[in-house]
Write a protein that holds these residues in place. Structure first.
Motif, PDB file in Angstrom:
ATOM      1  N   ALA A  83      -2.457   9.630  -6.393  1.00  0.00           N
ATOM      2  CA  ALA A  83      -2.428   8.922  -5.100  1.00  0.00           C
ATOM      3  C   ALA A  83      -3.774   9.057  -4.383  1.00  0.00           C
ATOM      4  O   ALA A  83      -4.247   8.125  -3.727  1.00  0.00           O
ATOM      5  N   GLN A  84      -4.381  10.236  -4.498  1.00  0.00           N
ATOM      6  CA  GLN A  84      -5.687  10.440  -3.850  1.00  0.00           C
ATOM      7  C   GLN A  84      -6.739   9.522  -4.470  1.00  0.00           C
ATOM      8  O   GLN A  84      -7.565   8.936  -3.784  1.00  0.00           O
ATOM      9  N   GLY A  96       0.805  -1.228   0.000  1.00  0.00           N
ATOM     10  CA  GLY A  96       0.000   0.000   0.000  1.00  0.00           C
ATOM     11  C   GLY A  96       0.833   1.271   0.000  1.00  0.00           C
ATOM     12  O   GLY A  96       0.289   2.368   0.145  1.00  0.00           O
ATOM     13  N   VAL A  97       2.146   1.134  -0.150  1.00  0.00           N
ATOM     14  CA  VAL A  97       3.023   2.317  -0.039  1.00  0.00           C
ATOM     15  C   VAL A  97       3.475   2.802  -1.419  1.00  0.00           C
ATOM     16  O   VAL A  97       4.072   2.043  -2.184  1.00  0.00           O
ATOM     17  N   ALA A 118      -5.605   1.739  -3.813  1.00  0.00           N
ATOM     18  CA  ALA A 118      -4.506   0.828  -3.452  1.00  0.00           C
ATOM     19  C   ALA A 118      -3.369   1.573  -2.753  1.00  0.00           C
ATOM     20  O   ALA A 118      -2.530   0.958  -2.105  1.00  0.00           O
ATOM     21  N   VAL A 119      -3.340   2.897  -2.888  1.00  0.00           N
ATOM     22  CA  VAL A 119      -2.311   3.699  -2.201  1.00  0.00           C
ATOM     23  C   VAL A 119      -2.829   4.061  -0.816  1.00  0.00           C
ATOM     24  O   VAL A 119      -3.831   4.753  -0.669  1.00  0.00           O
ATOM     25  N   ARG A 120      -2.121   3.611   0.212  1.00  0.00           N
ATOM     26  CA  ARG A 120      -2.580   3.880   1.590  1.00  0.00           C
ATOM     27  C   ARG A 120      -1.556   4.649   2.402  1.00  0.00           C
ATOM     28  O   ARG A 120      -1.792   4.972   3.560  1.00  0.00           O
ATOM     29  N   CYS A 121      -0.421   4.962   1.776  1.00  0.00           N
ATOM     30  CA  CYS A 121       0.575   5.841   2.407  1.00  0.00           C
ATOM     31  C   CYS A 121       1.508   6.307   1.289  1.00  0.00           C
ATOM     32  O   CYS A 121       1.830   5.520   0.396  1.00  0.00           O
ATOM     33  N   VAL A 122       1.900   7.565   1.328  1.00  0.00           N
ATOM     34  CA  VAL A 122       2.847   8.078   0.329  1.00  0.00           C
ATOM     35  C   VAL A 122       4.148   8.451   1.040  1.00  0.00           C
ATOM     36  O   VAL A 122       4.125   9.101   2.092  1.00  0.00           O
ATOM     37  N   LYS A 129      -4.569  10.600   3.293  1.00  0.00           N
ATOM     38  CA  LYS A 129      -3.703   9.446   3.507  1.00  0.00           C
ATOM     39  C   LYS A 129      -2.412   9.993   4.105  1.00  0.00           C
ATOM     40  O   LYS A 129      -2.050  11.142   3.831  1.00  0.00           O
ATOM     41  N   PRO A 130      -1.678   9.183   4.870  1.00  0.00           N
ATOM     42  CA  PRO A 130      -0.430   9.706   5.432  1.00  0.00           C
ATOM     43  C   PRO A 130       0.614   9.982   4.353  1.00  0.00           C
ATOM     44  O   PRO A 130       0.767   9.199   3.418  1.00  0.00           O
ATOM     45  N   VAL A 131       1.316  11.107   4.525  1.00  0.00           N
ATOM     46  CA  VAL A 131       2.428  11.453   3.637  1.00  0.00           C
ATOM     47  C   VAL A 131       3.677  11.584   4.518  1.00  0.00           C
ATOM     48  O   VAL A 131       3.720  12.417   5.427  1.00  0.00           O
TER      49      VAL A 131
END
Ligand code: LHQ
Length: 268
Positions: free
Chosen positions: A45-46, A15-16, A50-54, A106-108
């Motif tokens: 990413a937004q 997810g990263v 499937a993207v849960r942290c950048v 999501k966390p960056v």
């Protein structure tokens, strides 16, 4: 498929999503193209569940050296194009990028592999968390060339270090080491240079396995709290909690607790 980007690279593992500023010969300074590509990467990413942290990092020795001063060299020649409209540039390119990072639900995580100077430092401050190599440092390089900190740094730095220290850093532009920054909460974690990648992976994969929507709502709550009254904030928390209470991950978290097992969050 070939990458749509030329100044950054993006790589997804689990997810990263790792976004790497990739102009190492210029210490990853911002040219126009890089600001456009970064905005696109954060927009994607937004949209991508499937993207849960950048993770945002830099290639080579630096994180980011701020505005590419060589790109705008022509404006400083006596026979050159005349002064640039920095206000217009910020409003069109960098301000929307900073807003995108701060509003991404999501966390960056900024993974600081080296120096973060000028708008490069501001970019790091705009991320949610910062993990830094022991050899990394910040320098508010603006005043040394007669400019003002931008990309939100006058607010984000002030929030972390307080007025007097923020002013000192912004005026004098002296090196502010990762360890000193960690002492005042500006950097969340410091790692030995050779352990930065592993430490970043560990932090990012922990965040990516958490209830993503809940983390996004917490980010919204803390972001709003700076300017809120207590009454406003109580009401906003009630609204956010109502939303969080309806997520699948909340249900999964409580069920896992009651069934005495580890939760499996899907980010929904
Ligand atoms: C660079 C840069 C750079 C190009 C290193 N550009 N090449 C302003 C205008 C418009 C809108 C947006 O916002 C802004 C705000 C800003 O960002 S203003 C601040 C701009 N940045 C700076 O003033 C930082 C300038 N760089 C430095 O002070 C040093 O390079 C630092 C402290 C970052 C690193 O120092 P060193 O480790 O000693 O490295 P170096 O100076 O030898 O640089 C390495 C290479 O990177 C070098 O390339 P070269 O081919 O000459 O060896 C530099 O030219 C290049 N580089 N920063 N901003």
């Amino acid at each position: 498929m070939s990458s749509p980007f030329s100044t950054i690279t993006v790589e997804q593992a689990g997810g990263v999503l790792t976004v790497t500023l990739n102009r190492p010969e210029a210490y990853n300074a911002f040219d126009e193209q890089m600001t456009v590509e970064l905005s696109t990467a954060f927009k994607n990413a937004q949209r991508d569940d499937a993207v849960r942290c950048v993770v945002l990092t830099g290639a080579g020795r630096a994180f980011c050296a701020g505005q590419d001063l060589k790109e705008i060299e022509g404006h400083y020649r006596d026979d050159g194009e005349g002064p640039l409209d920095f206000g217009a540039h910020l409003r069109k390119r960098l301000n929307p990028l900073i807003t995108r990072i701060r509003t991404l639900e999501k966390p960056v995580v900024a993974s600081l592999n080296g120096v973060a100077a000028g708008a490069g430092a501001s970019l790091a401050f705009a991320c949610d968390l910062r993990i830094a190599s022991k050899s990394a440092y910040f320098t508010m390089a603006f005043a040394a060339i007669g400019l003002v900190p931008d990309c939100g740094a006058t607010l984000t730095l002030l929030q972390h270090v307080g007025y007097s220290k923020a002013l000192e850093l912004c005026w004098l532009g002296e090196k502010f080491s990762a360890e000193e920054a960690a002492r005042c909460g500006l950097v969340n974690k410091v790692a030995e240079p050779e352990q930065l990648a592993d430490a970043t992976r560990e932090l990012a994969s922990t965040l990516a396995a958490m209830p993503t929507r809940g983390l996004g709502l917490i980010k919204r709550a803390l972001g709003k709290a700076w300017t809120a009254t207590l009454d406003d904030q109580l009401e906003y928390e009630a609204f956010l909690q109502q939303t969080a209470g309806l997520t699948q991950d909340h249900r999964e978290g409580v069920r896992a607790f009651l069934e005495k097992r580890k939760p499996k969050f899907e980010g929904k």
